[in-house]
Structure formats: C-alpha cells, structure tokens
Write a protein that holds these residues in place. Structure first.
Motif, short mmCIF file in Angstrom:
data_model
loop_
_atom_site.label_atom_id
_atom_site.label_comp_id
_atom_site.label_asym_id
_atom_site.label_seq_id
_atom_site.Cartn_x
_atom_site.Cartn_y
_atom_site.Cartn_z
N LEU A 2 0.88 -1.15 0.00
CA LEU A 2 0.00 0.00 0.00
C LEU A 2 0.93 1.21 0.00
N SER A 3 1.04 1.86 -1.17
CA SER A 3 2.12 2.83 -1.29
C SER A 3 1.69 4.17 -1.86
N SER A 4 2.38 5.21 -1.41
CA SER A 4 2.14 6.53 -2.00
C SER A 4 3.05 6.78 -3.20
N ALA A 5 3.97 5.85 -3.46
CA ALA A 5 4.79 5.95 -4.66
C ALA A 5 3.99 5.38 -5.82
N ALA A 6 3.50 6.29 -6.68
CA ALA A 6 2.53 5.86 -7.68
C ALA A 6 3.14 5.58 -9.04
N GLN A 7 4.47 5.70 -9.14
CA GLN A 7 5.07 5.55 -10.46
C GLN A 7 5.19 4.08 -10.86
N PHE A 8 5.19 3.93 -12.17
CA PHE A 8 5.27 2.61 -12.77
C PHE A 8 6.46 1.82 -12.23
N LYS A 9 7.60 2.52 -12.15
CA LYS A 9 8.83 1.83 -11.74
C LYS A 9 8.73 1.34 -10.28
N ASP A 10 7.97 2.10 -9.45
CA ASP A 10 7.80 1.68 -8.06
C ASP A 10 6.96 0.40 -7.98
N LYS A 11 5.93 0.36 -8.83
CA LYS A 11 5.07 -0.82 -8.90
C LYS A 11 5.90 -2.05 -9.25
#
Lengths: 145, 618
Positions: free
Chosen positions: A106-115
C-alpha cells in the motif's frame, strides 16, 4: 472451514457478520505502516470486515511480528524511515517461516517503476494511496483464498 | 696604305660589299662583331681591331683582334675617357699618328706596343651605338683612305648592329612578357600573401639580374619589409620607412616609378647593411623602384638594386610596373581571402564558445529539471499520505459505517470525496507532466488488440456516461486490430478524452466514439455535442494548464493537464492527435495508433523482465 465470507458485508441486511458460516477463526492480518492515521484507518476497515489486526509501525518490528505471529496476510507500506517496504518484503521472502505469507503493498509511490520494484521484491499486489477500501478488501479476500 | 697592286677603290668596294652581304644575313650580334673584326684585320692588315658598344653611358668592348679575352673583358670606358671615350662623346672620328704624344691614350695591351690609333664612331639615325677602334704598331699608320673605308664599314655595321640589337631586345621583351604572364597567372591564383610576395621578388631578381630586391608594404603611412631577395629580412623586422623618405618612400608617396642610375649621387638613398652585426654597407650603385597601386590606393612598392651603375633600363621599368600592377590585385585578392578565412575562423571560434556555453547551460538546466522533477515526485508522495487519510475516513463516513447521516451531510461528504479525487488526479497528472518534461516518461510498447481493449473499456465508459446521463455510442470493427501500444497508457488516453467529452456535455446529449482503419493507422474520433472550443483557443488546447475560458470550466473539475499528457502519450505511441470544433455544436478529438508491423518513430523501452512481472501480477 470458512475462507470466503469472513468479514464480508451482507448488503441486504446492511449488517456486518463476522462469518456467515459461523466460522470462529478470524484471519490474522499484519499492517506495517508508519503513519498512525493510516494504520488506524486500515485497521478499522479490516476489523469491520471481520479480520484480526496486528499493527507494526516500523519495518524491523514488522518482520519480528511476522515471524512471531505468522499472519495470514501482510499489508505493507513502502515509504517508511530506516527500512522501506521493499526491503521488508525481501527479508520476509528470504525467511523460510514467512516466505509464503502474501504481501499487499500500500504505497504513496505511484510511479510505474515503483510498482515494478514492489512486485520484484515479492509483493502479490501493489495498491497506490489514496486507496479504495472496497478494492483493498476485494484483493485481500482474493489472496486469502 | 695598300698591300696589293689592285686599285684600292675597287678593293675597298669589294670588301664593303662582302661585309654588307655577310653582316646583313644574320641578326646575331656576336657573329656580326666577330666577322667585322676578322674581315677588317684580314683584308686591311691592321694590328689591332676592336668594337666597343654603348651600354648606358659607358662603352663595353664586345670583341677584338689582337687582344686576349681577359684584356677585352676589362675594357669599360666612360664617355669622354681616352681617345675612344672622346670619339664616343663627340661623335666624330679621330686619327692619332703617335699615341705617345696624346695624353688621352690608354693602352689596352702592353705586348703590342701600338703607336698609332684610329677611332670611328658607329652611328645610326644620329644615335651613337659604339666605336670602331683600330691600332697599329707603326707610327702614322692611318691615312684618309683608311678613314674612308672604316667609316663606310662603320656605317654598314651600324645598321646591322642596330637590327641585331632590336632583335635582341625583342627577344628579351618576349621573354619578359612570358615571365610576366607566368608570374601573373601564378600570383593571381595564389591566396597566400606571403607566397605571392616570394614569387614576385624571385621573378624580379631573376629577370632584372640584380643583387637585391625588396617588396615593401604600406601600412599607416609607413613602409615595412614584406619580402626580400639578396639580404636577410630578419635583420629588418623593425625597419619602418615613412612615406616620402628615401627613394622607395618617395615612389610610394608620389606613385611615380623611378630609375636611379647612380644612387651614390642621390641624396635620398638610404644604404642597407649586409647583416645585423656588420657595419659594412652593401655596395649598391643603382636602383629601380615602382609603386604598387590597386584601385587608386598605394599598397607598397617593389624595389630592386644592383651593384652596377646604370644597371636598370626603361624596359626594366615597364616590366616592373606591369608586374607591380599584377601584384596589387593579387595581394588584394589574397588579403580578402585571408580576411574571409580569419572571419570564418573567428566565427567558428565564436560558435564553439557559444556551443560550450549552451552545453553548460543545458547541463545546468538538466540539473534544475532533475531537481524539479525530484521535488514534484517527493511532493506527490507527501501529498498522498494526508489524501489517503482524508479519502479513507470520509468514505467510511459517507458509507454511514460510523453513524447515520442527514441528506445534507451526505451531499457535503460526496462533495469532499469528489474534490479529494480531483486533487488525487491532479497529483498524478503533475507527476506525469513532470516526467514528460524531464524526459523520464518511459512507455513500453507491445502488441495490443485494440478491439479487445475497447470491449473491456466499454464497461467503464458506460458507467462514466450513465453517471452524467450521456448517450454513449462506441462504433468499432469487430475483428482484432493489433497495434503498438501500452494498455495502461491507452486506457489513460481513452479515459482522459472520454471524461472530457462527458464533462463538457449537457445531460441527454450524445458522445460518439468511432474507431476505423486508416491505412497503416487506426483512427479514433471522440465526438461530443458540447459547447465547443473557440477558434482562437484551438491551438493552445494541448498546452499544459490551459483550460478553455468559459463559464463552464470551473464546474467540471479538470486539472488543466489532461490534454497535454494525452498528446504526449499519443505521440509516444507514434500517433497524432488533433481537434476540430464548432462553437455551440461540439468538438471532435481525433487520434491515431500505428498498426503492428509499422515501426513507430518514438519508442521508449523498459526491460522485458519488468514487463513479464507486471503481466504475471495482473
């Protein structure tokens, strides 16, 4: 034993049943989250859906608790001080005793690379904040099957 | 004097005819002179015979009988010097019966011990060209008859010598003309000033057969050494002759060429030293100097010097002047070329400098851009945390999980939810724009079936339309359409455009999505029946933070970034996006995708493993 309907809201009666099959064994979910307000929010949502909730507020505590309590699923925050969610997930996957516990990030890092990074570190799913509570419950139930 | 019994008049006539026939059959001056001397000695029996020719203001012995070659070469007689010099000066013959009684007599050879002498001037058209000089060992050797015959021979010789000399000077003239042509061709095609000057001084030294040549360049009223021959220019690097000073300075000032036969008698002459340390001056006697003029402007002067008196002739002056004219235009051309070359060099230097500056600026801009993009990324994360709490707790309250709400409370809760979602969208859009601007937006293209995608998208689209009571029509081919794309990003494009169409339409209007083949591409048109976009704003609509200026825009809750992001996403797929609109009637947004097998011009790549992982996860 019930695995499906524990904590699911009965829409017709609009009441929450712990388990429509009379199951007494609640599923145990560990929340690793450094933000108290969010931890409280997730706890509330999960508890109202019939889950037993454990809370850890830093990564190391989360790993210890996972080893000790052996939860059925872990909801893991990513942006945490000292040890971030990716590292926590990797640690859990490397331990024989915790490696099979499904993790939802459950993350506030919404970028593709974070996913991608989250999935690589061993998470089953990656939900970005702000999240939809119904989506969270849906996914938890899916991985608990 | 007679050496045979023949009638002397007849004999002399025969000799004269023989000589005339012979010397007029050739134009070679040496042959003529040798024949004359040989014949006079053989036929008339004198002891010594020599012919001296005028060169400038001296007499030079060219050939002679009874004298050795060494003795001959020494004989250079000034006008008025000795008997011969006097005859040359006066233009009248003389007979000396006893040379010992004549003070003027100069003995050419002491072996012969000549006692009488006869000198006859060689004159044609009143111009003296030389002197016939005859000597004998006897006293009183010459009589009136001798004078008659030698005068006749001299007259005959005069014409022949003049013809031969004319021929000789014509030859020289032709040779010089050729030289002038060759040098001219060479220097006008050369673009190097130094090489031109070098060639000119070499040509002058060679053609005029002189000792020193200098090419002087005029700069700010002073002459400087440009190039030299015969002395080392390195000793004269600081030589600076003011205009009007010396012979060269005078020529450069007046523009009139000059020949100075005897520089020792010219007060203007400035002697050169042979070398830096040597105090000895060069033994220069004569000088020639011509100005270099190009288009009326004096550029310098060519100066040639000789160790002989009267070395330079008017023919030399003509040659040097012609060479000077050629030098002027050649140097000017070369200078222009060098100026252009330097200008180009300077320009290139400036461009290089500017390029470096620009590169540094770019590096700095990139750094700032990175800071900005990192900042946006951090802020975006930080904003999401409070947003999570707001959206989470509000949705629990709106769902009445913690207590019943009045209708007004419910309405207000929904407003807070909607606005929170808008804020969340804005955060995502800002992050996207920041990535696009910093070039970090990477889109992994793969094979996507657009038909399959649209069938899935329909569910979401119908929800969106129903919520706003819009009639949605989606027309598309039923067969699979394979395109290059990224399913998430295609979804973003469709969602952005459809939500715009829905947002800007009133209830019960139509929104039509048409998908059709268009050659190598697939075209998607999203058509609404909304207010339309004013013509003057059509161009700006894809700019970030641009929102159509109307009364409506604030109530529909856009971020002002959607179309900018959409355009970038379409272009990253190798497609194009455009809009057409009519105010009051609606707008149509059209965009294209490349079909499979068509290479997109913009391809962003991410690693395959990441792609596989994602697919596995989904």
């Amino acid at each position: 034993m019930c695995h499906k309907t524990c904590g699911v809201i009965d829409k017709q009666t609009d009441t929450r049943v712990l388990c429509s099959w009379g199951c007494e064994m609640k599923k145990k979910i560990l929340i690793v989250e450094d933000e108290p307000n969010i931890s409280k929010l997730v706890s509330y949502i999960l508890e109202t859906h019939g889950f037993e909730v454990l809370q850890a507020f830093i990564g190391v505590e989360g790993i210890e608790m996972a080893k000790r309590e052996k939860p059925d699923l872990i909801v893991l925050d990513v942006m945490m001080p000292k040890m971030d969610g990716f590292e926590v997930a990797q640690n859990l996957k490397n331990e024989q005793i915790t490696k099979d516990i499904p993790i939802i990030m459950l993350s506030s890092a919404a970028q593709f690379k974070d996913k991608v990074k989250g999935l690589e570190s061993g998470a089953m799913d990656y939900i970005t904040k702000p999240f939809d509570k119904d989506e969270l419950i849906e996914k938890i139930n899916e991985y608990l099957k | 004097m007679n050496i045979s019994n023949e009638d002397p008049t007849d004999k002399n006539l025969k000799i004269l005819i023989k000589i005339a026939r012979c010397i007029n059959s050739t134009l070679d001056i040496d042959t003529i002179l040798k024949y004359l001397v040989d014949t006079v000695i053989k036929e008339l029996g004198y002891d010594v015979c020599s012919i001296l020719l005028k060169e400038g203001d001296i007499l030079v012995n060219k050939t002679g009988y009874g004298l050795t070659q060494q003795e001959l070469s020494k004989i250079r007689i000034k006008f008025g010097e000795g008997v011969t010099g006097m005859v040359a000066q006066m233009g009248k013959p003389e007979i000396i019966n006893d040379v010992s009684k004549d003070e003027r007599y100069v003995e050419f050879s002491n072996k012969l011990r000549c006692q009488s002498e006869m000198a006859v001037p060689i004159i044609v058209d009143q111009e003296l060209i030389g002197v016939f000089n005859i000597e004998d060992r006897r006293k009183n050797a010459f009589g009136i008859k001798d004078l008659e015959i030698i005068t006749a021979v001299a007259n005959e010789a005069a014409v022949a010598i003049r013809n031969a000399k004319t021929k000789e000077s014509l030859d020289i003239f032709n040779k010089r003309l050729l030289r002038l042509y060759e040098t001219g061709k060479h220097i006008t095609s050369s673009l190097n000033v130094k090489a031109i000057l070098q060639r000119i001084v070499d040509t002058v030294a060679d053609t005029l057969n002189c000792h020193m040549v200098s090419f002087m360049m005029l700069k700010h009223d002073h002459l400087y050494i440009g190039e030299t021959y015969g002395f080392d220019a390195k000793y004269y690097t600081d030589l600076k002759i003011p205009l009007g000073k010396g012979i060269t300075g005078t020529v450069a000032q007046t523009g009139i060429p000059e020949v100075v036969g005897d520089v020792t008698k010219d007060t203007r002459y400035i002697p050169y030293k042979r070398g830096k340390d040597s105090s000895a001056y060069t033994p220069i006697k004569s000088e020639i100097c011509v100005p270099i003029v190009y288009k009326g402007r004096t550029m310098g002067a060519i100066n040639a010097e000789s160790e002989h008196l009267n070395h330079f002739t008017h023919e030399d002056l003509k040659f040097l002047s012609a060479l000077g004219d050629q030098a002027g235009s050649a140097i000017e051309n070369a200078r222009y070329y060098e100026r252009i070359k330097n200008f180009n060099k300077e320009l290139k230097h400036k461009i290089d400098e500017a390029t470096i500056k620009l590169k540094n600026t770019n590096v700095e801009l990139e750094r700032l851009n990175r800071i900005k993009s990192d900042f946006v990324s951090t802020v975006s994360h930080e904003l999401r945390t409070p947003m999570t709490s707001i959206v989470g707790y509000i949705s629990i309250m709106a769902d009445e999980e913690v207590g019943k709400l009045t209708d007004q409370q419910k309405e207000f809760m929904h407003i807070v939810m909607d606005e929170s979602q808008r804020l969340t969208r804005l955060i995502s859009d800002l992050l996207d724009i920041s990535k696009i601007e910093s070039g970090k937006m990477k889109i992994d293209l793969e094979s996507v079936d657009l038909t399959e995608f649209v069938n899935k998208f329909k569910v979401k689209a119908i929800d969106m339309a129903e919520e706003s009571k819009i009639h949605l029509h989606i027309n598309h081919p039923s067969e699979p359409i394979m395109i290059h794309g990224n399913a998430d990003r295609i979804d973003q494009i469709f969602t952005n455009l459809l939500s715009n169409a829905v947002k800007f339409s009133e209830s019960y209007k139509n929104v039509i999505v048409d998908i059709q083949h268009k050659g190598d591409s697939v075209q998607v048109d999203v058509k609404d029946e909304g207010q339309g976009i004013p013509k003057d704003q059509l161009d700006m609509i894809f700019e970030r933070f641009h929102q159509v200026d109307s009364n409506m825009n604030r109530s529909v809750g856009g971020t002002g970034l959607g179309l900018a992001i959409t355009r970038h996403l379409v272009e990253a797929h190798g497609g194009k996006i455009s809009v057409s609109s009519e105010e009051g009637k609606g707008s149509t947004f059209s965009f294209t995708f490349l079909k499979n097998g068509i290479k997109p011009s913009v391809v962003a790549q991410e690693s395959k493993t990441q792609e596989n992982l994602l697919q596995k996860a989904v």
